[in-house]
Design a protein around this motif. Structure first.
Motif, PDB file in Angstrom:
ATOM      1  N   PRO A 126     -51.329  43.274  13.647  1.00  0.00           N
ATOM      2  CA  PRO A 126     -51.755  44.045  12.467  1.00  0.00           C
ATOM      3  C   PRO A 126     -53.115  43.590  11.948  1.00  0.00           C
ATOM      4  O   PRO A 126     -53.376  42.392  11.838  1.00  0.00           O
ATOM      5  CB  PRO A 126     -50.644  43.749  11.444  1.00  0.00           C
ATOM      6  N   THR A 127     -53.971  44.556  11.655  1.00  0.00           N
ATOM      7  CA  THR A 127     -55.298  44.271  11.117  1.00  0.00           C
ATOM      8  C   THR A 127     -55.297  44.545   9.621  1.00  0.00           C
ATOM      9  O   THR A 127     -54.970  45.661   9.199  1.00  0.00           O
ATOM     10  CB  THR A 127     -56.366  45.146  11.800  1.00  0.00           C
ATOM     11  N   GLU A 128     -55.632  43.541   8.835  1.00  0.00           N
ATOM     12  CA  GLU A 128     -55.700  43.736   7.394  1.00  0.00           C
ATOM     13  C   GLU A 128     -57.020  44.442   7.037  1.00  0.00           C
ATOM     14  O   GLU A 128     -58.021  44.309   7.732  1.00  0.00           O
ATOM     15  CB  GLU A 128     -55.575  42.417   6.658  1.00  0.00           C
ATOM     16  N   GLY A 129     -56.967  45.183   5.930  1.00  0.00           N
ATOM     17  CA  GLY A 129     -58.125  45.991   5.552  1.00  0.00           C
ATOM     18  C   GLY A 129     -57.996  47.414   6.044  1.00  0.00           C
ATOM     19  O   GLY A 129     -58.967  48.170   6.089  1.00  0.00           O
ATOM     20  N   THR A 130     -56.760  47.781   6.421  1.00  0.00           N
ATOM     21  CA  THR A 130     -56.471  49.125   6.934  1.00  0.00           C
ATOM     22  C   THR A 130     -55.389  49.780   6.076  1.00  0.00           C
ATOM     23  O   THR A 130     -54.994  49.251   5.039  1.00  0.00           O
ATOM     24  CB  THR A 130     -55.990  49.046   8.394  1.00  0.00           C
ATOM     25  N   ILE A 131     -54.881  50.913   6.548  1.00  0.00           N
ATOM     26  CA  ILE A 131     -53.790  51.609   5.866  1.00  0.00           C
ATOM     27  C   ILE A 131     -52.580  50.696   5.700  1.00  0.00           C
ATOM     28  O   ILE A 131     -51.815  50.826   4.728  1.00  0.00           O
ATOM     29  CB  ILE A 131     -53.407  52.901   6.629  1.00  0.00           C
ATOM     30  N   LEU A 132     -52.407  49.748   6.611  1.00  0.00           N
ATOM     31  CA  LEU A 132     -51.295  48.803   6.495  1.00  0.00           C
ATOM     32  C   LEU A 132     -51.423  47.991   5.206  1.00  0.00           C
ATOM     33  O   LEU A 132     -50.457  47.843   4.442  1.00  0.00           O
ATOM     34  CB  LEU A 132     -51.269  47.863   7.703  1.00  0.00           C
ATOM     35  N   THR A 133     -52.604  47.464   4.970  1.00  0.00           N
ATOM     36  CA  THR A 133     -52.836  46.666   3.761  1.00  0.00           C
ATOM     37  C   THR A 133     -52.662  47.504   2.506  1.00  0.00           C
ATOM     38  O   THR A 133     -52.025  47.083   1.531  1.00  0.00           O
ATOM     39  CB  THR A 133     -54.261  46.081   3.783  1.00  0.00           C
ATOM     40  N   VAL A 134     -53.239  48.695   2.516  1.00  0.00           N
ATOM     41  CA  VAL A 134     -53.187  49.561   1.333  1.00  0.00           C
ATOM     42  C   VAL A 134     -51.745  49.904   0.975  1.00  0.00           C
ATOM     43  O   VAL A 134     -51.344  49.825  -0.195  1.00  0.00           O
ATOM     44  CB  VAL A 134     -54.016  50.841   1.573  1.00  0.00           C
ATOM     45  N   LYS A 169     -60.854  47.060  -1.874  1.00  0.00           N
ATOM     46  CA  LYS A 169     -61.049  45.702  -1.339  1.00  0.00           C
ATOM     47  C   LYS A 169     -61.108  45.672   0.191  1.00  0.00           C
ATOM     48  O   LYS A 169     -61.365  44.614   0.771  1.00  0.00           O
ATOM     49  CB  LYS A 169     -59.911  44.789  -1.816  1.00  0.00           C
ATOM     50  N   THR A 170     -60.854  46.802   0.843  1.00  0.00           N
ATOM     51  CA  THR A 170     -60.824  46.799   2.319  1.00  0.00           C
ATOM     52  C   THR A 170     -62.139  46.351   2.952  1.00  0.00           C
ATOM     53  O   THR A 170     -62.107  45.681   3.999  1.00  0.00           O
ATOM     54  CB  THR A 170     -60.401  48.169   2.874  1.00  0.00           C
ATOM     55  N   PRO A 171     -63.301  46.657   2.376  1.00  0.00           N
ATOM     56  CA  PRO A 171     -64.543  46.171   2.999  1.00  0.00           C
ATOM     57  C   PRO A 171     -64.654  44.649   3.017  1.00  0.00           C
ATOM     58  O   PRO A 171     -65.368  44.082   3.856  1.00  0.00           O
ATOM     59  CB  PRO A 171     -65.642  46.793   2.120  1.00  0.00           C
ATOM     60  N   GLU A 172     -63.957  43.976   2.095  1.00  0.00           N
ATOM     61  CA  GLU A 172     -63.998  42.513   2.075  1.00  0.00           C
ATOM     62  C   GLU A 172     -63.154  41.928   3.201  1.00  0.00           C
ATOM     63  O   GLU A 172     -63.342  40.776   3.603  1.00  0.00           O
ATOM     64  CB  GLU A 172     -63.489  41.977   0.727  1.00  0.00           C
ATOM     65  N   LEU A 173     -62.231  42.730   3.714  1.00  0.00           N
ATOM     66  CA  LEU A 173     -61.340  42.260   4.779  1.00  0.00           C
ATOM     67  C   LEU A 173     -61.831  42.653   6.163  1.00  0.00           C
ATOM     68  O   LEU A 173     -61.503  41.998   7.157  1.00  0.00           O
ATOM     69  CB  LEU A 173     -59.923  42.818   4.557  1.00  0.00           C
ATOM     70  N   LEU A 174     -62.607  43.734   6.235  1.00  0.00           N
ATOM     71  CA  LEU A 174     -63.152  44.192   7.512  1.00  0.00           C
ATOM     72  C   LEU A 174     -64.675  44.259   7.427  1.00  0.00           C
ATOM     73  O   LEU A 174     -65.223  45.167   6.803  1.00  0.00           O
ATOM     74  CB  LEU A 174     -62.587  45.578   7.866  1.00  0.00           C
ATOM     75  N   PRO A 175     -65.358  43.346   8.073  1.00  0.00           N
ATOM     76  CA  PRO A 175     -66.829  43.324   8.011  1.00  0.00           C
ATOM     77  C   PRO A 175     -67.481  44.631   8.436  1.00  0.00           C
ATOM     78  O   PRO A 175     -68.518  45.005   7.891  1.00  0.00           O
ATOM     79  CB  PRO A 175     -67.193  42.184   8.975  1.00  0.00           C
ATOM     80  N   ALA A 176     -66.882  45.318   9.397  1.00  0.00           N
ATOM     81  CA  ALA A 176     -67.467  46.581   9.863  1.00  0.00           C
ATOM     82  C   ALA A 176     -67.527  47.610   8.736  1.00  0.00           C
ATOM     83  O   ALA A 176     -68.483  48.384   8.630  1.00  0.00           O
ATOM     84  CB  ALA A 176     -66.654  47.137  11.030  1.00  0.00           C
ATOM     85  N   LEU A 177     -66.513  47.602   7.880  1.00  0.00           N
ATOM     86  CA  LEU A 177     -66.508  48.516   6.737  1.00  0.00           C
ATOM     87  C   LEU A 177     -67.606  48.134   5.752  1.00  0.00           C
ATOM     88  O   LEU A 177     -68.303  48.996   5.210  1.00  0.00           O
ATOM     89  CB  LEU A 177     -65.146  48.484   6.031  1.00  0.00           C
ATOM     90  N   LYS A 178     -67.751  46.832   5.536  1.00  0.00           N
ATOM     91  CA  LYS A 178     -68.750  46.364   4.575  1.00  0.00           C
ATOM     92  C   LYS A 178     -70.160  46.715   5.039  1.00  0.00           C
ATOM     93  O   LYS A 178     -71.003  47.159   4.250  1.00  0.00           O
ATOM     94  CB  LYS A 178     -68.609  44.858   4.385  1.00  0.00           C
ATOM     95  N   LYS A 179     -70.428  46.524   6.339  1.00  0.00           N
ATOM     96  CA  LYS A 179     -71.750  46.855   6.873  1.00  0.00           C
ATOM     97  C   LYS A 179     -72.062  48.334   6.722  1.00  0.00           C
ATOM     98  O   LYS A 179     -73.189  48.726   6.443  1.00  0.00           O
ATOM     99  CB  LYS A 179     -71.825  46.465   8.351  1.00  0.00           C
ATOM    100  N   ALA A 180     -71.043  49.154   6.923  1.00  0.00           N
ATOM    101  CA  ALA A 180     -71.251  50.603   6.850  1.00  0.00           C
ATOM    102  C   ALA A 180     -71.198  51.122   5.417  1.00  0.00           C
ATOM    103  O   ALA A 180     -71.541  52.278   5.161  1.00  0.00           O
ATOM    104  CB  ALA A 180     -70.186  51.320   7.694  1.00  0.00           C
TER     105      ALA A 180
END
Length: 544
Positions: A126-134, A169-180
């Motif tokens: 499971p990857t945090e910062g996705t629909i799972l986390t939400v 808060k998902t961009p803080e958990l997934l760098p790719a989201l934060k960059k974009a």
């Protein structure tokens, strides 16, 4: 106040329409710049699969019945990883509301917990910062208020508030989201659906779909709503006697034996139509006015039932499972005439047309499995976004199914090439799985949006080169991209290269590129050019 079955049904339809209306907004949150199946589209198609079933659900259905119908339809219609996870969340709703007339805040909270647990278990890592986390954090932060005596509608409102906080808060958990500079698309899609539901639960009307693609009530639903009151329709013409001057008496009589009566005098020819339980009486009364012709009696109950049966059959549109005639068979996902032919030549029994941008549903995969005439079926998804749907399909059949974790077309081809018809199921599974790790997969496609990914600044339209699914460089020249990527994939142990060119590459261009490639690769390595005909990818490269 608890949520009734009718209210839940209408809320779910509203949620499906809301994600349909906003699917493009959700799609645009995807940070990966390659052509994709797209999260919003997959989630919309998944829940839309339940809408027709819901439209055919009576007002008196319980909340448990509505949730069960929804979960079953969504499971079969699930597309892509986001769609499968969404279907699992709603399967939790079905299990949590099983046997319940209405849904209270506590019922909904318990149901969401079941769905969250199932969703997490379905993902190997499971990857945090996705629909799972939400979905998880929204449940964790509303579990207490659910016990505070609030209504079901108020609980959904609180759940949406917490889901939005988690999404931010998902961009803080997934760098790719934060960059974009975006939030997670799957989490946003879930919130869009819940907001559509809350619009109804809070007393508003069902959100309508924006255009003609709005799901319509199937013929069976219309027929059910219009079930005939009388068993027969009687229709005939009367050549009126010269002595029969007033036909109003005939019309009056027809109205006493049924409904929908119509008696029209057209220059001496009287046309009669009526719904009745006594067609014989309708005919006998007509004879009093003249000679009968064009008599037609129809059993409306039978016609009504035939419409429902035909519509249900059309909706299922599934063939009976194939008879088992052998021990082992294969079902492979592929797109492009050349690639499909490759899999057929290697022994695939069923081809599920799909891949990148065209994720087949669980139902599509299930049908392919059951049309494979074998006791043991190997499924080759050949795309990372199809594996979860294939695993869900495997749970819906009596056949022994192994979903091989093939994420690319080359991996799928290599797996089948390593199948030993004399080996047993367990041995083949192990050997084919091991072979997947020993093939290099290259894909050349184009960027659908400006982006920055893994340190690469990408412009829309750039040629993208991917090494086993990871973008490794961009190019302006297609031939240079092919040569550079292939050389990157070759190792000291490489002995065979297959280059499959796609539908957007003319034969002459492919042959020219192949000549350049041949001149740049060691003569000790065999290279084959295949017209794959695949969409999306200019070239797919397999290095073994």
């Amino acid at each position: 106040m608890s949520i009734s079955g009718k209210l839940l049904r209408d809320a779910l339809i509203s949620g499906a329409n809301n994600i349909y209306n906003k699917k493009q907004e959700v799609d645009e949150l995807n940070v990966f710049p390659v052509p994709d199946g797209d999260t919003g589209t997959n989630m919309s198609m998944t829940i839309k699969n339940a809408v027709e079933e819901l439209l055919n659900t009576p007002d008196g259905a319980t909340a448990g019945e509505v949730a069960k119908k929804t979960a079953s339809a969504m499971l079969r219609g699930a597309r892509g990883n986001s769609g499968v996870i969404l279907s699992l969340l709603f399967r939790g709703l079905s299990k949590g509301l099983a046997g319940k007339e209405t849904a209270s805040a506590e019922d909904l909270s318990a149901a969401f917990k079941i769905g969250v647990d199932a969703a997490y278990k379905s993902v190997m890592k499971p990857t945090e910062g996705t629909i799972l986390t939400v979905s998880r954090e929204a449940w964790e932060n509303t579990a207490a208020v659910a016990k505070a005596g609030i209504s079901g509608a108020e609980f959904i409102e609180e759940y949406i508030k917490e889901a939005k906080k988690s999404l931010e808060k998902t961009p803080e958990l997934l760098p790719a989201l934060k960059k974009a500079g975006v939030v997670d698309a799957g989490g946003m899609g879930l919130i869009v659906i819940l907001e559509g539901m809350h619009a109804v639960l809070s007393g508003g009307a069902i959100i309508a779909a924006n255009d003609e693609v709005k799901p319509q009530s199937p013929a069976a639903a219309v027929a059910a709503e219009q079930k005939p009151q009388y068993a027969y329709s009687a229709e005939y013409t009367v050549r009126k006697k010269s002595t029969a001057t007033d036909i109003s008496a005939l019309c009056a009589y027809m109205e006493t034996i049924g409904d929908n009566a119509s008696v029209v005098d057209d220059d001496g020819i009287v046309k009669v139509y009526v719904h009745t339980n006594h067609p014989g009486k309708a005919l006998e009364e007509g004879i009093k006015f003249g000679e009968l012709d064009d008599v037609k009696i129809e059993n409306m109950f039978k016609t009504h039932n035939d419409v429902i049966k035909a519509d249900k059959a059309a909706q299922k549109n599934r063939k009976a499972p194939a008879e088992i005639t052998k021990e082992t068979g294969f079902a492979a996902v592929a797109a492009g005439a050349g690639i499909e032919a490759l899999f057929k030549d290697l022994g695939a029994d069923q081809i599920i047309r799909g891949g990148q941008t065209m994720n087949p549903s669980t139902e599509d995969l299930l049908e392919a499995i059951e049309q494979t005439p074998a006791r043991n079926v190997f499924v080759l998804p050949n795309n990372k976004n199809i594996i979860m749907a294939a695993e869900q399909a495997a749970q819906l059949t009596d056949r022994n199914v192994c979903v091989l974790q093939t994420r690319t077309i080359p991996q799928g081809i290599t797996a089948m090439m390593n199948y030993d018809p004399d080996g047993d199921f367990k041995t083949n599974r192990a050997n084919m799985t091991e072979a997947i790790d020993h093939v290099g997969s290259g894909q050349i496609t184009f960027a659908v949006r400006d982006s920055e990914f893994d340190g690469h600044k990408i412009k829309q339209g750039d040629i993208l080169a991917m090494d086993n699914g990871k973008i490794v460089f961009t190019e302006k020249n297609l031939i240079k991209a092919l040569v550079k990527l292939t050389k990157r994939l070759v190792t000291s142990s490489s002995s065979y290269i297959t280059v499959m060119y796609g539908a957007d590459v003319p034969d002459e261009d492919a042959n020219e590129a192949f000549s350049w490639l041949r001149s740049k690769i060691s003569s000790d390595i065999d290279i084959v050019l295949v017209n794959g005909g695949q969409p999306v990818y200019y070239y797919i490269i397999s290095v073994e």
